[in-house]
Motif scaffolding. Structure first.
Motif, PDB file in Angstrom:
ATOM      1  N   ASP A  62       1.097  -1.343   0.168  1.00 56.32           N
ATOM      2  CA  ASP A  62       0.135   0.123   0.009  1.00 56.32           C
ATOM      3  C   ASP A  62       0.960   1.114   0.025  1.00 56.32           C
ATOM      4  O   ASP A  62       0.532   2.275  -0.860  1.00 56.32           O
ATOM      5  CB  ASP A  62      -1.003   0.077   1.158  1.00 56.32           C
ATOM      6  CG  ASP A  62      -2.182  -1.060   1.261  1.00 56.32           C
ATOM      7  OD1 ASP A  62      -2.315  -1.536   0.001  1.00 56.32           O
ATOM      8  OD2 ASP A  62      -2.529  -1.460   2.284  1.00 56.32           O
ATOM      9  N   SER A  63       2.000   1.217   0.812  1.00 55.57           N
ATOM     10  CA  SER A  63       2.899   2.306   0.949  1.00 55.57           C
ATOM     11  C   SER A  63       3.477   2.506  -0.454  1.00 55.57           C
ATOM     12  O   SER A  63       3.917   3.855  -0.941  1.00 55.57           O
ATOM     13  CB  SER A  63       4.007   2.202   2.048  1.00 55.57           C
ATOM     14  OG  SER A  63       3.250   2.156   3.083  1.00 55.57           O
ATOM     15  N   ILE A  64       3.979   1.395  -1.137  1.00 58.01           N
ATOM     16  CA  ILE A  64       4.767   1.806  -2.422  1.00 58.01           C
ATOM     17  C   ILE A  64       3.759   2.346  -3.509  1.00 58.01           C
ATOM     18  O   ILE A  64       4.063   3.054  -4.157  1.00 58.01           O
ATOM     19  CB  ILE A  64       5.164   0.065  -2.906  1.00 58.01           C
ATOM     20  CG1 ILE A  64       6.484  -0.137  -1.704  1.00 58.01           C
ATOM     21  CG2 ILE A  64       5.667   0.286  -4.191  1.00 58.01           C
ATOM     22  CD1 ILE A  64       6.878  -1.485  -1.971  1.00 58.01           C
ATOM     23  N   CYS A  65       2.517   1.724  -3.536  1.00 60.37           N
ATOM     24  CA  CYS A  65       1.450   1.966  -4.388  1.00 60.37           C
ATOM     25  C   CYS A  65       1.119   3.581  -4.101  1.00 60.37           C
ATOM     26  O   CYS A  65       1.270   4.484  -5.140  1.00 60.37           O
ATOM     27  CB  CYS A  65       0.310   1.412  -4.186  1.00 60.37           C
ATOM     28  SG  CYS A  65      -1.169   1.889  -5.346  1.00 60.37           S
ATOM     29  N   SER A  66       1.132   4.110  -3.011  1.00 60.39           N
ATOM     30  CA  SER A  66       1.087   5.576  -2.529  1.00 60.39           C
ATOM     31  C   SER A  66       2.050   6.398  -3.313  1.00 60.39           C
ATOM     32  O   SER A  66       1.780   7.327  -3.821  1.00 60.39           O
ATOM     33  CB  SER A  66       0.599   5.746  -1.246  1.00 60.39           C
ATOM     34  OG  SER A  66      -0.699   5.157  -0.779  1.00 60.39           O
TER      35      SER A  66
END
Length: 127
Positions: A62-66
């Motif tokens: 989720d953090s990488i996507c954001s």
């Protein structure tokens, strides 16, 4: 009660860092032994450092996507004065597609998913 001693959230476990360090040390040792068995010493002597990476977890994905999506949104605004809003649904699609093989290939599949689902689609809409 043994269950009461286990924190509900593993990140609340103060021994978690020590356990992670121990697991990392064990993985590093296994990787080194396997490399020494598979590679000639002459080759290994030329390798400066061996890095062992842990697999990404759901929160990591989720953090990488954001980070990737926010980068595209920021670039569109800076370079083309275009304001993009990315829905939670699209983010979920990107994480689902890009995260499916992240345990093997790292963040690159996520980068490709952002390119395919966001950059290509926005580029086609602008043209």
């Amino acid at each position: 009660d043994p269950a009461a001693a286990v924190p509900a959230d593993p990140t609340d476990d103060p021994a978690g860092d020590a356990a992670d360090a121990s697991l990392y040390a064990e993985m590093s040792t296994v990787v080194k032994v396997e490399l020494e068995a598979a590679m000639r010493p002459e080759f290994l002597n030329r390798v400066d450092e061996i890095a062992v990476f842990s697999s990404f977890a759901g929160a990591d994905l989720d953090s990488i996507c954001s980070l990737l999506v926010d980068g595209v949104v920021g670039r569109a605004h800076r370079e083309k004065e275009v304001t993009l809003r990315v829905s939670d649904g699209l983010r979920a699609i990107i994480v689902g597609d890009g995260g499916a093989s992240a345990h093997t290939f790292g963040y690159r599949p996520m980068r490709r998913a952002v390119h395919r689902y966001l950059e290509d689609t926005v580029g086609d809409a602008i043209v």
